[in-house]
Design a protein around this motif. Structure first.
Motif, mmCIF file in Angstrom:
data_model
loop_
_atom_site.group_PDB
_atom_site.id
_atom_site.type_symbol
_atom_site.label_atom_id
_atom_site.label_comp_id
_atom_site.label_asym_id
_atom_site.label_seq_id
_atom_site.Cartn_x
_atom_site.Cartn_y
_atom_site.Cartn_z
ATOM 1 N N ALA A 284 0.832 -1.201 0.000
ATOM 2 C CA ALA A 284 0.000 0.000 0.000
ATOM 3 C C ALA A 284 0.868 1.253 0.000
ATOM 4 C CB ALA A 284 -0.924 -0.013 1.220
ATOM 5 N N ARG A 285 1.939 1.224 0.802
ATOM 6 C CA ARG A 285 2.818 2.399 0.837
ATOM 7 C C ARG A 285 3.487 2.619 -0.521
ATOM 8 N NH1 ARG A 285 3.255 4.377 5.938
ATOM 9 N NH2 ARG A 285 2.595 2.918 7.567
ATOM 10 N N GLY A 286 3.842 1.511 -1.167
ATOM 11 C CA GLY A 286 4.415 1.617 -2.506
ATOM 12 C C GLY A 286 3.436 2.256 -3.480
ATOM 13 N N LEU A 287 2.168 1.840 -3.393
ATOM 14 C CA LEU A 287 1.149 2.380 -4.299
ATOM 15 C C LEU A 287 0.870 3.852 -4.008
ATOM 16 C CD1 LEU A 287 -1.289 -0.645 -4.396
ATOM 17 C CD2 LEU A 287 -0.147 0.373 -6.377
ATOM 18 N N LEU A 288 0.839 4.206 -2.724
ATOM 19 C CA LEU A 288 0.621 5.615 -2.370
ATOM 20 C C LEU A 288 1.772 6.464 -2.912
ATOM 21 C CD1 LEU A 288 -0.755 5.336 1.272
ATOM 22 C CD2 LEU A 288 -1.976 6.086 -0.775
ATOM 23 N N ASP A 289 2.968 5.912 -2.845
ATOM 24 C CA ASP A 289 4.122 6.617 -3.401
ATOM 25 C C ASP A 289 3.924 6.816 -4.906
ATOM 26 O OD1 ASP A 289 6.624 7.802 -3.120
ATOM 27 O OD2 ASP A 289 7.591 6.014 -3.959
ATOM 28 N N ARG A 290 3.419 5.776 -5.543
ATOM 29 C CA ARG A 290 3.226 5.818 -6.986
ATOM 30 C C ARG A 290 2.208 6.893 -7.393
ATOM 31 N NH1 ARG A 290 2.071 0.186 -9.893
ATOM 32 N NH2 ARG A 290 1.503 0.914 -11.969
ATOM 33 N N VAL A 291 1.179 7.120 -6.559
ATOM 34 C CA VAL A 291 0.208 8.161 -6.895
ATOM 35 C C VAL A 291 0.573 9.499 -6.245
ATOM 36 C CG1 VAL A 291 -1.658 6.492 -7.235
ATOM 37 C CG2 VAL A 291 -1.394 7.589 -5.010
ATOM 38 N N GLY B 90 -10.176 16.628 -3.080
ATOM 39 C CA GLY B 90 -10.843 15.682 -3.967
ATOM 40 C C GLY B 90 -9.869 14.931 -4.867
ATOM 41 N N GLY B 91 -8.918 15.671 -5.439
ATOM 42 C CA GLY B 91 -7.949 15.037 -6.329
ATOM 43 C C GLY B 91 -7.097 14.012 -5.598
ATOM 44 N N GLN B 92 -6.737 14.365 -4.355
ATOM 45 C CA GLN B 92 -5.941 13.418 -3.562
ATOM 46 C C GLN B 92 -6.778 12.200 -3.207
ATOM 47 O OE1 GLN B 92 -4.837 16.130 -0.415
ATOM 48 N NE2 GLN B 92 -2.790 16.429 -1.257
ATOM 49 N N GLN B 93 -8.029 12.429 -2.847
ATOM 50 C CA GLN B 93 -8.904 11.301 -2.509
ATOM 51 C C GLN B 93 -9.043 10.362 -3.703
ATOM 52 O OE1 GLN B 93 -12.609 11.929 -0.352
ATOM 53 N NE2 GLN B 93 -11.930 13.949 0.276
ATOM 54 N N GLN B 94 -9.158 10.939 -4.895
ATOM 55 C CA GLN B 94 -9.323 10.082 -6.065
ATOM 56 C C GLN B 94 -8.055 9.292 -6.347
ATOM 57 O OE1 GLN B 94 -11.404 8.360 -7.261
ATOM 58 N NE2 GLN B 94 -12.600 9.506 -8.758
ATOM 59 N N ARG B 95 -6.903 9.906 -6.113
ATOM 60 C CA ARG B 95 -5.654 9.151 -6.316
ATOM 61 C C ARG B 95 -5.544 8.022 -5.298
ATOM 62 N NH1 ARG B 95 -2.773 14.597 -6.248
ATOM 63 N NH2 ARG B 95 -0.823 13.541 -5.761
ATOM 64 N N VAL B 96 -6.008 8.264 -4.065
ATOM 65 C CA VAL B 96 -6.039 7.178 -3.070
ATOM 66 C C VAL B 96 -6.984 6.070 -3.541
ATOM 67 C CG1 VAL B 96 -6.722 6.553 -0.717
ATOM 68 C CG2 VAL B 96 -5.452 8.668 -1.120
ATOM 69 N N ALA B 97 -8.126 6.475 -4.089
ATOM 70 C CA ALA B 97 -9.101 5.477 -4.554
ATOM 71 C C ALA B 97 -8.512 4.623 -5.685
ATOM 72 C CB ALA B 97 -10.380 6.163 -5.017
ATOM 73 N N ILE B 98 -7.710 5.261 -6.543
ATOM 74 C CA ILE B 98 -7.046 4.511 -7.615
ATOM 75 C C ILE B 98 -6.056 3.521 -7.008
ATOM 76 C CG2 ILE B 98 -5.448 4.707 -9.560
ATOM 77 C CD1 ILE B 98 -6.806 7.504 -10.087
ATOM 78 N N ALA B 99 -5.282 4.004 -6.025
ATOM 79 C CA ALA B 99 -4.319 3.123 -5.353
ATOM 80 C C ALA B 99 -5.041 1.969 -4.662
ATOM 81 C CB ALA B 99 -3.497 3.922 -4.343
ATOM 82 N N ARG B 100 -6.210 2.259 -4.075
ATOM 83 C CA ARG B 100 -6.970 1.211 -3.392
ATOM 84 C C ARG B 100 -7.402 0.127 -4.371
ATOM 85 N NH1 ARG B 100 -12.525 2.588 -0.242
ATOM 86 N NH2 ARG B 100 -13.215 3.059 -2.360
ATOM 87 N N ALA B 101 -7.843 0.548 -5.563
ATOM 88 C CA ALA B 101 -8.239 -0.439 -6.576
ATOM 89 C C ALA B 101 -7.022 -1.248 -7.031
ATOM 90 C CB ALA B 101 -8.909 0.260 -7.750
ATOM 91 N N LEU B 102 -5.875 -0.578 -7.202
ATOM 92 C CA LEU B 102 -4.676 -1.276 -7.680
ATOM 93 C C LEU B 102 -4.122 -2.235 -6.634
ATOM 94 C CD1 LEU B 102 -2.765 1.593 -9.516
ATOM 95 C CD2 LEU B 102 -4.076 -0.279 -10.528
ATOM 96 N N ALA B 103 -4.415 -1.972 -5.351
ATOM 97 C CA ALA B 103 -3.895 -2.828 -4.281
ATOM 98 C C ALA B 103 -4.395 -4.259 -4.416
ATOM 99 C CB ALA B 103 -4.289 -2.263 -2.918
ATOM 100 N N MET B 104 -5.481 -4.455 -5.154
ATOM 101 C CA MET B 104 -6.025 -5.802 -5.361
ATOM 102 C C MET B 104 -5.415 -6.477 -6.588
ATOM 103 S SD MET B 104 -8.242 -6.594 -3.025
ATOM 104 C CE MET B 104 -9.480 -7.740 -3.669
ATOM 105 N N ASP B 105 -4.434 -5.828 -7.238
ATOM 106 C CA ASP B 105 -3.847 -6.366 -8.465
ATOM 107 C C ASP B 105 -4.909 -6.780 -9.473
ATOM 108 O OD1 ASP B 105 -1.115 -6.105 -8.249
ATOM 109 O OD2 ASP B 105 -0.956 -7.856 -6.924
ATOM 110 N N PRO B 106 -5.786 -5.879 -9.849
ATOM 111 C CA PRO B 106 -6.886 -6.278 -10.726
ATOM 112 C C PRO B 106 -6.406 -6.590 -12.143
ATOM 113 C CG PRO B 106 -6.863 -3.901 -10.487
ATOM 114 C CD PRO B 106 -5.779 -4.424 -9.590
ATOM 115 N N GLU B 107 -7.108 -7.504 -12.788
ATOM 116 C CA GLU B 107 -6.840 -7.755 -14.205
ATOM 117 C C GLU B 107 -7.624 -6.761 -15.056
ATOM 118 O OE1 GLU B 107 -7.913 -11.881 -14.807
ATOM 119 O OE2 GLU B 107 -6.881 -12.353 -12.934
ATOM 120 N N ILE B 108 -8.750 -6.318 -14.495
ATOM 121 C CA ILE B 108 -9.595 -5.361 -15.194
ATOM 122 C C ILE B 108 -9.831 -4.173 -14.273
ATOM 123 C CG2 ILE B 108 -11.873 -4.965 -16.221
ATOM 124 C CD1 ILE B 108 -12.031 -7.951 -16.791
ATOM 125 N N LEU B 109 -9.670 -2.969 -14.814
ATOM 126 C CA LEU B 109 -9.921 -1.765 -14.020
ATOM 127 C C LEU B 109 -11.039 -0.974 -14.690
ATOM 128 C CD1 LEU B 109 -8.940 -0.127 -11.555
ATOM 129 C CD2 LEU B 109 -7.358 1.061 -13.076
#
Lengths: 287, 260
Positions: free
Chosen positions: A162-169, A184-203
């Protein structure tokens, strides 16, 4: 509605073109690998109102598809059906060849149990217009919750990731902050990181910049461009940011009244739309 | 009047006993009703009818019958069926069932009023239904349900006065004895007034504190939760001032529309 003969889900079925749909110019997906996503005879009704009907299309693994069209054309409903936020009225959706919510058994349409549905949905991530961060958790806990409790990761591993992903955004220093203290912009970047934390195949990206102040849109889009460039995640994007759609996606689908009106490369759709309806829509949004 | 006060001082130990019984009934009833409210409230929002329908029936039954009848039933009928409860337990149980049924409705409606986006985000992360409820929805519903629960808890406190029907020497009963002792109706009932009011006020303050803390945890403004809320809000801003805006953040740290 007559039941069509349905082939095995593993065999990709070419998107059945509506009479008015342009032949896709890109090569058909090679046989062998299952499509990342397949809609087969999908129908969605809300009460008496039919939002989608007879919808067929496939998305190749790694493909980035932007869905455009006037509001009410069904594009957001498509994302919500994939994320199981809406129930399918008729038809089937396959994810990586696996049935999502319903499967055909002995010629009958059978709903799958929740446990099995979640096995599929955990490969799909979604980012919402209004971020929907959990306000009862810190930013880091928002990112750690699902990997630990859905994927069974250890808390330490999930936190490190998660820390790696937060760094990435670009929000490494906000890990312990409260979500409501972010813009709002920061919240949305966190939301993107949250989705990526699941290693999705589809976003699935559902109008992710629509609720943001104009000056905050750029950072969010830049994060998404980076992710598109650095990963091979399949993406379905509903957006009004046409330049972004053009830059990121390989394919644009124009929807009107619950059906695919036009399906092609961004180049084709944006510069040489065949349909008058598409031309009108584009000139309205590009104004 | 002076004579009354002397009588009151003599009477204080007995009054204290009565107060204790009332507090036991109120606290026991409060905890019991909250447990029942959670159980029935969550059952009513369960996706399966096998839970939702029976829970709804139980709630309607206990809401639709009088507290006094429930009390008498527990006290006089249960022994006929071979289960005897002491009067205090009877009182606590009746209060818990009756106010638990009302509170269950509060729990249900608060859960349904958590933003749809929160349910959707939890679903999009493939959390199990239990995890969605207990980790995402209920902590947010909690902040919504506290004001209504506070009202019900105060009503429950006032409902404890029916305990005197069960031979319990609660505050109400002691006040009546005081009245007979002093012969001064105005004085005795005024003492009763005051004591019940103080108890109710303590409940309100406690619930305000819970509400303020719950709101602060959700990053919302706790200052509308009574004067306690304003105290908590004050403590929050002075504590939060240090962590405001790290230098170099390009964007203002003011949330637009809040975390939804």
């Amino acid at each position: 509605m007559p039941e069509p003969a349905v082939p095995e889900p593993a065999v990709p079925e070419p998107a059945v073109p509506e009479p008015s749909v342009a032949e896709p110019s890109r090569p058909e997906p090679s046989t062998g690998a299952a499509p990342a996503l397949e809609f087969r005879d999908v129908e969605k009704r809300f009460g008496r109102n039919t939002v989608l009907s007879g919808l067929n299309f496939t998305v190749r693994p790694g493909e980035r598809v932007t869905l455009i069209g006037p509001s009410g054309s069904g594009k957001t409903t498509i994302l919500r059906l994939i994320m199981t936020l809406e129930t399918l009225s008729e038809g089937y959706i396959y994810v990586g060849g696996q049935p999502l919510t319903h499967e055909e058994r002995n010629g009958k349409r059978v709903a799958l149990p929740g446990r099995r549905v979640r096995e599929t949905t955990k490969r799909i991530g979604m980012v919402f217009q209004h971020f929907n961060l959990f306000p009862n958790m810190t930013v880091l806990d928002n990112l750690v919750e699902a990997p630990v409790h859905v994927l069974g990761m250890s808390r330490e591993a999930a936190a490190e990731k998660a820390r790696g992903l937060l760094d990435r955004v670009g929000l490494a220093e906000k890990a312990d902050a409260h979500p409501t203290r972010l813009s709002g912009g920061q919240q949305q970047r966190v939301a993107i990181a949250r989705a990526l934390a699941m290693d999705p195949e589809i976003l699935l990206l559902d109008e992710v910049t629509s609720a943001l102040d104009p000056e905050l849109v750029g950072d969010v889009l830049q994060v998404l461009r980076d992710i598109a460039a650095e990963t091979d995640i399949t993406m379905l994007i509903v957006t009004h940011e046409m330049q972004f759609a053009r830059d990121v996606s390989q394919r644009v689908m124009m929807f009107d009244q619950g059906a695919i009106l036009e399906d092609g490369t961004p180049e084709e759709i944006f510069t040489r739309p065949r349909e008058a309806r598409t031309q009108r829509f584009l000139s309205a949004v590009l104004e | 009047m002076a004579e009354d006060l002397v009588r009151l001082v003599d009477f204080l130990p007995q009054l204290g006993d009565g107060l204790l019984v009332t507090v036991q009934l109120a606290l026991g009833g409060a905890l019991g009703s909250f447990a029942i409210a959670l159980l029935l409230g969550l059952a009513m929002v369960a996706p399966t009818r096998w839970l939702a329908v029976p829970a709804r029936i139980v709630v309607e039954f206990f809401r639709g019958t009088s507290l006094l009848v429930q009390l008498f039933w527990l006290f006089y009928v249960l022994p006929l069926l071979g289960a005897e409860l002491d009067p205090l337990m009877c009182g606590i149980l009746a209060l818990a069932l009756n106010y638990g049924a009302y509170s269950a409705e509060v729990v249900r409606s608060s859960v349904m009023h958590v933003e749809p986006g929160q349910w959707e985000a939890a679903l999009a992360l493939s959390l199990t239904p239990a995890r969605r409820m207990f980790r995402v929805i209920l902590p947010q519903a909690w902040a919504l349900m506290i004001p209504s629960l506070a009202t019900l808890q105060i009503q429950l406190l006032k409902g404890t006065a029916v305990a005197s029907f069960l031979t319990l020497q609660d505050l109400n009963e002691r006040i009546d004895i005081l009245r007979q002792d002093t012969g001064d109706t105005l004085f005795s009932y005024s003492v009763g007034f005051l004591l019940y009011f103080v108890l109710a006020w303590l409940i309100q303050v406690t619930m305000d504190l819970l509400e303020a803390l719950a709101k602060r945890r959700l990053g919302r403004d706790p200052s509308d939760a009574g004067f306690v809320g304003r105290l908590v809000a004050g403590a929050g801003t002075s504590a939060g001032a240090g962590e405001a805006d790290a230098p170099g953040t390009a964007e203002p740290a003011v949330a637009k529309g809040g975390a939804r």
